[in-house]
Write a protein that holds these residues in place. Sequence first.
Motif, PDB file in Angstrom:
ATOM      1  N   ASN A   1       0.844  -1.193   0.000  1.00 52.50           N
ATOM      2  CA  ASN A   1       0.000   0.000   0.000  1.00 52.50           C
ATOM      3  C   ASN A   1       0.879   1.243   0.000  1.00 52.50           C
ATOM      4  O   ASN A   1       1.882   1.295   0.703  1.00 52.50           O
ATOM      5  N   LEU A   2       0.474   2.236  -0.740  1.00 49.37           N
ATOM      6  CA  LEU A   2       1.254   3.469  -0.797  1.00 49.37           C
ATOM      7  C   LEU A   2       0.846   4.478   0.270  1.00 49.37           C
ATOM      8  O   LEU A   2       1.684   5.173   0.823  1.00 49.37           O
ATOM      9  N   PHE A   3      -0.465   4.576   0.549  1.00 48.40           N
ATOM     10  CA  PHE A   3      -0.950   5.676   1.373  1.00 48.40           C
ATOM     11  C   PHE A   3      -1.565   5.275   2.701  1.00 48.40           C
ATOM     12  O   PHE A   3      -1.875   6.132   3.510  1.00 48.40           O
ATOM     13  N   SER A   4      -1.763   3.997   2.927  1.00 45.47           N
ATOM     14  CA  SER A   4      -2.399   3.574   4.180  1.00 45.47           C
ATOM     15  C   SER A   4      -1.739   2.300   4.684  1.00 45.47           C
ATOM     16  O   SER A   4      -1.018   1.627   3.955  1.00 45.47           O
ATOM     17  N   GLN A   5      -2.022   1.986   5.960  1.00 48.07           N
ATOM     18  CA  GLN A   5      -1.515   0.743   6.528  1.00 48.07           C
ATOM     19  C   GLN A   5      -2.273  -0.433   5.929  1.00 48.07           C
ATOM     20  O   GLN A   5      -3.475  -0.344   5.671  1.00 48.07           O
ATOM     21  N   MET A   6      -1.570  -1.529   5.711  1.00 47.94           N
ATOM     22  CA  MET A   6      -2.207  -2.696   5.113  1.00 47.94           C
ATOM     23  C   MET A   6      -3.192  -3.357   6.076  1.00 47.94           C
ATOM     24  O   MET A   6      -2.948  -3.419   7.277  1.00 47.94           O
ATOM     25  N   SER A   7      -4.292  -3.845   5.523  1.00 47.17           N
ATOM     26  CA  SER A   7      -5.224  -4.740   6.197  1.00 47.17           C
ATOM     27  C   SER A   7      -5.075  -6.076   5.469  1.00 47.17           C
ATOM     28  O   SER A   7      -5.324  -6.156   4.268  1.00 47.17           O
ATOM     29  N   VAL A   8      -4.647  -7.112   6.194  1.00 47.68           N
ATOM     30  CA  VAL A   8      -4.196  -8.341   5.539  1.00 47.68           C
ATOM     31  C   VAL A   8      -5.076  -9.525   5.921  1.00 47.68           C
ATOM     32  O   VAL A   8      -5.478  -9.663   7.072  1.00 47.68           O
ATOM     33  N   TYR A   9      -5.369 -10.369   4.917  1.00 46.87           N
ATOM     34  CA  TYR A   9      -6.021 -11.644   5.183  1.00 46.87           C
ATOM     35  C   TYR A   9      -5.310 -12.728   4.391  1.00 46.87           C
ATOM     36  O   TYR A   9      -4.492 -12.442   3.514  1.00 46.87           O
ATOM     37  N   ALA A  10      -5.598 -13.985   4.730  1.00 49.04           N
ATOM     38  CA  ALA A  10      -4.959 -15.119   4.058  1.00 49.04           C
ATOM     39  C   ALA A  10      -6.022 -16.017   3.429  1.00 49.04           C
ATOM     40  O   ALA A  10      -7.082 -16.239   4.016  1.00 49.04           O
ATOM     41  N   ILE A  11      -5.719 -16.493   2.228  1.00 49.09           N
ATOM     42  CA  ILE A  11      -6.535 -17.513   1.564  1.00 49.09           C
ATOM     43  C   ILE A  11      -5.763 -18.815   1.692  1.00 49.09           C
ATOM     44  O   ILE A  11      -4.631 -18.923   1.214  1.00 49.09           O
ATOM     45  N   VAL A  12      -6.357 -19.801   2.360  1.00 50.84           N
ATOM     46  CA  VAL A  12      -5.690 -21.070   2.655  1.00 50.84           C
ATOM     47  C   VAL A  12      -6.378 -22.161   1.848  1.00 50.84           C
ATOM     48  O   VAL A  12      -7.596 -22.307   1.904  1.00 50.84           O
ATOM     49  N   SER A  13      -5.592 -22.942   1.098  1.00 51.62           N
ATOM     50  CA  SER A  13      -6.195 -23.988   0.273  1.00 51.62           C
ATOM     51  C   SER A  13      -5.281 -25.205   0.159  1.00 51.62           C
ATOM     52  O   SER A  13      -4.078 -25.115   0.376  1.00 51.62           O
ATOM     53  N   ILE A  14      -5.908 -26.320  -0.178  1.00 55.80           N
ATOM     54  CA  ILE A  14      -5.189 -27.555  -0.493  1.00 55.80           C
ATOM     55  C   ILE A  14      -5.238 -27.693  -2.010  1.00 55.80           C
ATOM     56  O   ILE A  14      -6.319 -27.719  -2.600  1.00 55.80           O
ATOM     57  N   LEU A  15      -4.076 -27.767  -2.638  1.00 58.19           N
ATOM     58  CA  LEU A  15      -3.978 -27.886  -4.097  1.00 58.19           C
ATOM     59  C   LEU A  15      -3.619 -29.307  -4.483  1.00 58.19           C
ATOM     60  O   LEU A  15      -2.860 -29.970  -3.781  1.00 58.19           O
ATOM     61  N   GLY A  16      -4.190 -29.776  -5.602  1.00 56.48           N
ATOM     62  CA  GLY A  16      -3.799 -31.065  -6.149  1.00 56.48           C
ATOM     63  C   GLY A  16      -4.834 -32.165  -6.064  1.00 56.48           C
ATOM     64  O   GLY A  16      -4.611 -33.245  -6.599  1.00 56.48           O
ATOM     65  N   ASP A  17      -5.953 -31.920  -5.408  1.00 56.85           N
ATOM     66  CA  ASP A  17      -7.006 -32.933  -5.306  1.00 56.85           C
ATOM     67  C   ASP A  17      -8.239 -32.434  -6.048  1.00 56.85           C
ATOM     68  O   ASP A  17      -9.079 -31.733  -5.483  1.00 56.85           O
ATOM     69  N   PRO A  18      -8.374 -32.774  -7.343  1.00 54.13           N
ATOM     70  CA  PRO A  18      -9.488 -32.237  -8.133  1.00 54.13           C
ATOM     71  C   PRO A  18     -10.863 -32.726  -7.667  1.00 54.13           C
ATOM     72  O   PRO A  18     -11.871 -32.063  -7.922  1.00 54.13           O
ATOM     73  N   LEU A  19     -10.921 -33.855  -6.953  1.00 57.86           N
ATOM     74  CA  LEU A  19     -12.200 -34.370  -6.492  1.00 57.86           C
ATOM     75  C   LEU A  19     -12.640 -33.777  -5.161  1.00 57.86           C
ATOM     76  O   LEU A  19     -13.781 -33.949  -4.759  1.00 57.86           O
ATOM     77  N   ASN A  20     -11.726 -33.112  -4.480  1.00 61.37           N
ATOM     78  CA  ASN A  20     -12.038 -32.568  -3.160  1.00 61.37           C
ATOM     79  C   ASN A  20     -11.375 -31.194  -2.988  1.00 61.37           C
ATOM     80  O   ASN A  20     -10.480 -31.041  -2.170  1.00 61.37           O
ATOM     81  N   PRO A  21     -11.816 -30.185  -3.768  1.00 60.51           N
ATOM     82  CA  PRO A  21     -11.203 -28.862  -3.623  1.00 60.51           C
ATOM     83  C   PRO A  21     -11.570 -28.250  -2.266  1.00 60.51           C
ATOM     84  O   PRO A  21     -12.708 -28.344  -1.821  1.00 60.51           O
TER      85      PRO A  21
END
Length: 153
Positions: A22-42
């Motif tokens: 961010n250039l002008f403000s403090q960051m507000s951060v979140y995380a996207i958590v995922s398991i990759l590689g199992d097409p039958l159970n995303p």
Amino acid sequence: MTTVYRTLELDIISAKDLKDVNLFSQMSVYAIVSILGDPLNPQITTTHIHRHAGRNPTWNIPVKFAVNESLAYYNRLSLEVKLISYRKFLPCSTIGKVRIPLKGLLDNPANAGFQLSYQVRKKRSRKSKGTLNLSYKFGDRFLCSGDNKCDKE
């Protein structure tokens, strides 16, 4: 066909010294958590947004996933944590991500329950964009059949 799964219990603890996107403000951060590689159970989930966290957000969020044990042992699955800077009126920016092969976590049960740190990186970048802190533990095995019926092993 019956498949063996294990519960993966994560605690997404915090991040430290993230690159400020961010250039002008403090960051507000979140995380996207995922398991990759199992097409039958995303599987995917997100943490809450740590508002005005700046470069050092904290979540302490427990997350559970069902992991196909055979895919993990054949090194086909990975845990991905993507860190995002939330902006209300502008597009969100990706700070970086961590990708961890689940085989490494399964093969190393001695680290289970301890806080581990991983370097946050951008695609094709060797330079660190900060550190992600998490802990993990694998739970019991359970069997699931093709009709989504699951039983403890």
